[in-house]
Every structure is written in structure tokens, then in C-alpha cells.
Design a protein around this motif. Sequence first.
Motif, PDB file in Angstrom:
ATOM      1  N   GLY A 103      39.030  29.321  29.187  1.00 16.28           N
ATOM      2  CA  GLY A 103      38.404  30.609  28.658  1.00 16.28           C
ATOM      3  C   GLY A 103      37.031  30.890  29.429  1.00 16.28           C
ATOM      4  N   MET A 104      36.475  29.903  30.069  1.00 19.52           N
ATOM      5  CA  MET A 104      35.436  30.051  30.763  1.00 19.52           C
ATOM      6  C   MET A 104      35.642  31.541  31.932  1.00 19.52           C
ATOM      7  N   ARG A 105      34.526  32.207  31.602  1.00 19.34           N
ATOM      8  CA  ARG A 105      34.496  33.439  32.585  1.00 19.34           C
ATOM      9  C   ARG A 105      33.938  33.084  33.836  1.00 19.34           C
ATOM     10  N   VAL A 106      34.799  33.362  34.898  1.00 20.17           N
ATOM     11  CA  VAL A 106      34.567  32.938  36.193  1.00 20.17           C
ATOM     12  C   VAL A 106      34.499  34.332  37.239  1.00 20.17           C
ATOM     13  N   LEU A 107      33.510  34.404  38.009  1.00 16.40           N
ATOM     14  CA  LEU A 107      33.561  35.209  39.136  1.00 16.40           C
ATOM     15  C   LEU A 107      33.582  34.538  40.412  1.00 16.40           C
ATOM     16  N   ASP A 108      34.638  34.863  41.165  1.00 15.76           N
ATOM     17  CA  ASP A 108      34.861  34.274  42.546  1.00 15.76           C
ATOM     18  C   ASP A 108      34.528  35.447  43.282  1.00 15.76           C
ATOM     19  N   TYR A 109      33.147  35.041  43.799  1.00 18.48           N
ATOM     20  CA  TYR A 109      32.428  36.491  44.497  1.00 18.48           C
ATOM     21  C   TYR A 109      32.907  36.467  45.829  1.00 18.48           C
ATOM     22  N   CYS A 110      33.651  35.624  46.827  1.00 14.79           N
ATOM     23  CA  CYS A 110      33.944  35.602  48.015  1.00 14.79           C
ATOM     24  C   CYS A 110      35.426  35.087  48.170  1.00 14.79           C
ATOM     25  N   ALA A 111      36.101  35.892  47.425  1.00  9.97           N
ATOM     26  CA  ALA A 111      37.470  35.613  46.835  1.00  9.97           C
ATOM     27  C   ALA A 111      38.589  35.369  48.356  1.00  9.97           C
ATOM     28  N   GLY A 112      38.343  36.455  49.316  1.00 15.59           N
ATOM     29  CA  GLY A 112      39.170  36.109  50.364  1.00 15.59           C
ATOM     30  C   GLY A 112      40.647  36.544  49.996  1.00 15.59           C
ATOM     31  N   GLY A 113      41.649  35.660  50.537  1.00 14.84           N
ATOM     32  CA  GLY A 113      42.943  35.556  50.206  1.00 14.84           C
ATOM     33  C   GLY A 113      43.302  35.035  48.468  1.00 14.84           C
ATOM     34  N   GLY A 114      42.188  34.615  48.067  1.00 14.67           N
ATOM     35  CA  GLY A 114      42.681  34.210  46.584  1.00 14.67           C
ATOM     36  C   GLY A 114      42.909  32.707  46.243  1.00 14.67           C
ATOM     37  N   GLY A 115      42.910  31.909  47.158  1.00 16.07           N
ATOM     38  CA  GLY A 115      43.553  30.372  46.769  1.00 16.07           C
ATOM     39  C   GLY A 115      42.807  29.752  45.977  1.00 16.07           C
ATOM     40  N   LYS A 116      41.270  29.841  45.924  1.00 16.23           N
ATOM     41  CA  LYS A 116      40.540  29.451  44.878  1.00 16.23           C
ATOM     42  C   LYS A 116      40.578  29.901  43.637  1.00 16.23           C
ATOM     43  N   ALA A 117      40.730  31.454  43.766  1.00 19.77           N
ATOM     44  CA  ALA A 117      40.781  32.029  42.367  1.00 19.77           C
ATOM     45  C   ALA A 117      41.937  31.828  41.586  1.00 19.77           C
ATOM     46  N   LEU A 118      43.064  31.617  42.297  1.00 18.97           N
ATOM     47  CA  LEU A 118      44.477  31.166  41.813  1.00 18.97           C
ATOM     48  C   LEU A 118      44.224  29.731  41.026  1.00 18.97           C
ATOM     49  N   ALA A 119      43.516  28.663  41.890  1.00 22.16           N
ATOM     50  CA  ALA A 119      43.302  27.336  41.154  1.00 22.16           C
ATOM     51  C   ALA A 119      42.416  27.645  39.987  1.00 22.16           C
ATOM     52  N   LEU A 120      41.563  28.304  39.909  1.00 24.49           N
ATOM     53  CA  LEU A 120      40.527  28.340  38.776  1.00 24.49           C
ATOM     54  C   LEU A 120      41.310  28.940  37.827  1.00 24.49           C
ATOM     55  N   ALA A 121      42.268  29.893  38.053  1.00 24.95           N
ATOM     56  CA  ALA A 121      42.982  30.422  36.730  1.00 24.95           C
ATOM     57  C   ALA A 121      44.165  29.653  36.304  1.00 24.95           C
ATOM     58  N   ALA A 122      44.645  28.655  37.228  1.00 31.06           N
ATOM     59  CA  ALA A 122      45.591  27.814  36.531  1.00 31.06           C
ATOM     60  C   ALA A 122      45.007  26.572  35.839  1.00 31.06           C
ATOM     61  N   GLN A 123      43.698  26.563  35.838  1.00 27.49           N
ATOM     62  CA  GLN A 123      42.828  25.752  35.037  1.00 27.49           C
ATOM     63  C   GLN A 123      42.394  26.343  33.586  1.00 27.49           C
ATOM     64  N   GLY A 124      42.709  27.518  33.390  1.00 27.57           N
ATOM     65  CA  GLY A 124      42.734  28.060  32.323  1.00 27.57           C
ATOM     66  C   GLY A 124      41.112  29.129  32.190  1.00 27.57           C
TER      67      GLY A 124
END
Length: 390
Positions: A221-242
Motif C-alpha cells: 500500500g505504500m505510495r512509491v514514485l520510481d522517478y528514473c524508471a527506465g525499462g521498469g525492472g525496479k518498478a516491477l520489483a516494488l509493485a511485486a512487494q505490494g
Amino acid sequence: MTPAARLSAAIEILDNWLAGAAPEQVLTRWGRANRYAGSKDRAAIRDIVYDAVRCRRSFATLGGGETGRGLVLGGLRAAGADPDGLFTGDRFAPSPLTEEERTVLDLRNAPPAVRLDLPDWVLPLMQDSLGADCEAVAHSLRHRAPVFLRVNTAKVSRAGAQAALADEGIGTTEHTLSDTALEVTSGARRVHISRVYQDGLVELQDAASQAVVDLLDVTPGMRVLDYCAGGGGKALALAAQGAAVTAHDIDAGRMRDLPERARRAGVDIDISAPGQSGDGFDLVFADAPCSGSGSWRRAPQGKWSLTRDGLDALCLMQATILDEIADHVRPGGRIAYATCSLFDEENMSQIKAFVARRPEWTLTASRRFTPLDGGDGFFVAILETSPGTR
């Protein structure tokens, strides 16, 4: 293709690279122009080329010159192979060695930057940043990086992913840097076509990159902004954690595959500019543009294309990004700054300068990873501000 013909192809490709072309582009063009080359041939040629790019200076010394031929000859000598059996001049084979080429220089007498395959100006930066670990890290950057997978725990356990990969002939072992990391030990070239990958159970992601995400201490539920997302690998990992993730990149085109990757992974990611979906994020994460020095074994061209002026420009950009992301955090929230760089001036020096500019922010944690830890080189720093300061 014969082994000698593969060497001739690599020589041609490396000559084009040395003339200024990107190695990946030259490899692609060569493959399209030589359709007779099978997948094993193309893979073998790619390996020869990228080994030479990683070890440009030492191979050139061993091969007697910074040419495609010199790099390939130096690579054979570095591997302990006899070049006379391959440089025969027969059909499709490189021409026989000249008398001059038969003179083998002793690499042990070469300058340190040559032995370590670094530009002269980069070695002092590495020494200042890594200290006693410098030589070992530089040596690791001369070798091919392992292939790592991130298990999508929103869909499967790590053990379950391993079993499913094994059923498709892909061997893996658990990696200690992250509870989601698997190192591929066999069948790496089958990952992209595997059902496990296509169904979103795993993603290709370096183990240290996964460890960086783990250190962000994200909760559902934490609101997270991935500011330099690029291809999105870390954004996907963050979303997988909820986390409720918003992805942003100054070059929106870099995120063009993210919606499909998110669909495959079974997660939702909002792709919008900061502020469009409301500011006040609990965490703003920036994996900032950098020298990429921690990942030079994966992208070795960067080692030779980086300049002092280019690094200075990157440092200015990083400072700007730190100031920008601070404005998108809620009172009492956190920012996390990361790079895949080994250089202190892109890492802790940036953080110290930011805190001096913005004393309301406090550094709460930081960590540097190097290839000696098993993954790529990464740095991450986490800062927070008190609820009453913003």
C-alpha cells in the motif's frame, strides 16, 4: 562456420567497433547480412567480440595492436590457445601470423591500467573509491557477468520458480544477495523463450539491483514514485512487494515495454508525470543516470566511451535529480538515491552535498555493492525528513 571463420567474422566486427560503431549494432548488421550463420555461430562470435571489448587494452597488448585482428589474436593468447592452428589463411580463416605478430609481449610489464583494462584517467577514480578492493573489482569487470533472475513473488515462490525453470532445462541456484534472486547456471539462452518467463514468474534482473530494492523496506500500500524508471525492472520489483507504484522517466520511450511487462507480471503500475496522480509520495526512488561503471562487464562499451566531461555532466544531472525528487515526498517521507556506479563522486559525495544544501534531510542508511559481492556494482542511500519540515 569453422572456428577460424568465426574469428574472421569477429575481426571484421571489432574493426567496425574500433571505427566508432556500437558493438551491438555491428553484431546485428553482421547477422542480417550473413544469414547462413546459425544461432551457435552468432553466439560464439558475440562472445569473442564482447570478451575483446571488455579486455581491449590487455588483448591489444598481447595481440600486438589495437585492431580487430590484434584483439582476436590477443584473446586467443590470453586463453592459452595456439593461434597458428586458426590463423592459417585457409578459406574464411584469418591470414597466417607475421613475424612481427609472433613477438609476444609480457603483460606483467604493462602499466596497471592496461593490465586492468581501464582508461588511464579512470584508474585513479577506482582506486580512490574502492581502495584495497580496486584491483580485484577491476579484474572482475574483465569477465562476463552472471545471468540473474528475479522471482515474481506475487505469483510464485523462489523454490517454485526453480522447479518450473528446471522443467524447461534451465538450471538455477539461489543467490544470497536477495531472497528473490536466482543465478542461472545452465540454459541461460532459453530464458526468454521459456514459459516461466513469458508467464511473468521471473524477470531478468541483477542480484545487486534486487538487493537495492530490498533495502527500500517497502510495505503493501505504500505510495512509491520510481522517478528514473527506465525499462521498469525496479518498478516491477516494488509493485511485486505490494507498493502502489508510479513510474516516470524523462525519456518516456524507455518505458514503452513497461505496460506489457506489468501485465505479464500481474501488477499495476501508473505511468504518469509526477504531480499528475498527486504528489506526497511515501517514498521517491531515483536510480539516477550514471557512468554505469558497476555494470561494465555487462555493457563494456561504456568503459571506453565515458569521458571526464561526460562524468562531470552526469554528476550535475544527479545533483539536480536529488533536488527534484525531494519535492515529491510527503512530510516525514523518504527518498532513495541509487546508481550502478562504483565512483564515490557519483555516490556518497552526492549525498553529502545534497544534505549540505538541504539540511532538513537526514541520511539513515547507505550501502555499496561491488562485483565482489556477486552482482553488479550499485550504491544506494536512503534519506528521510521529519514530519514538520515540509
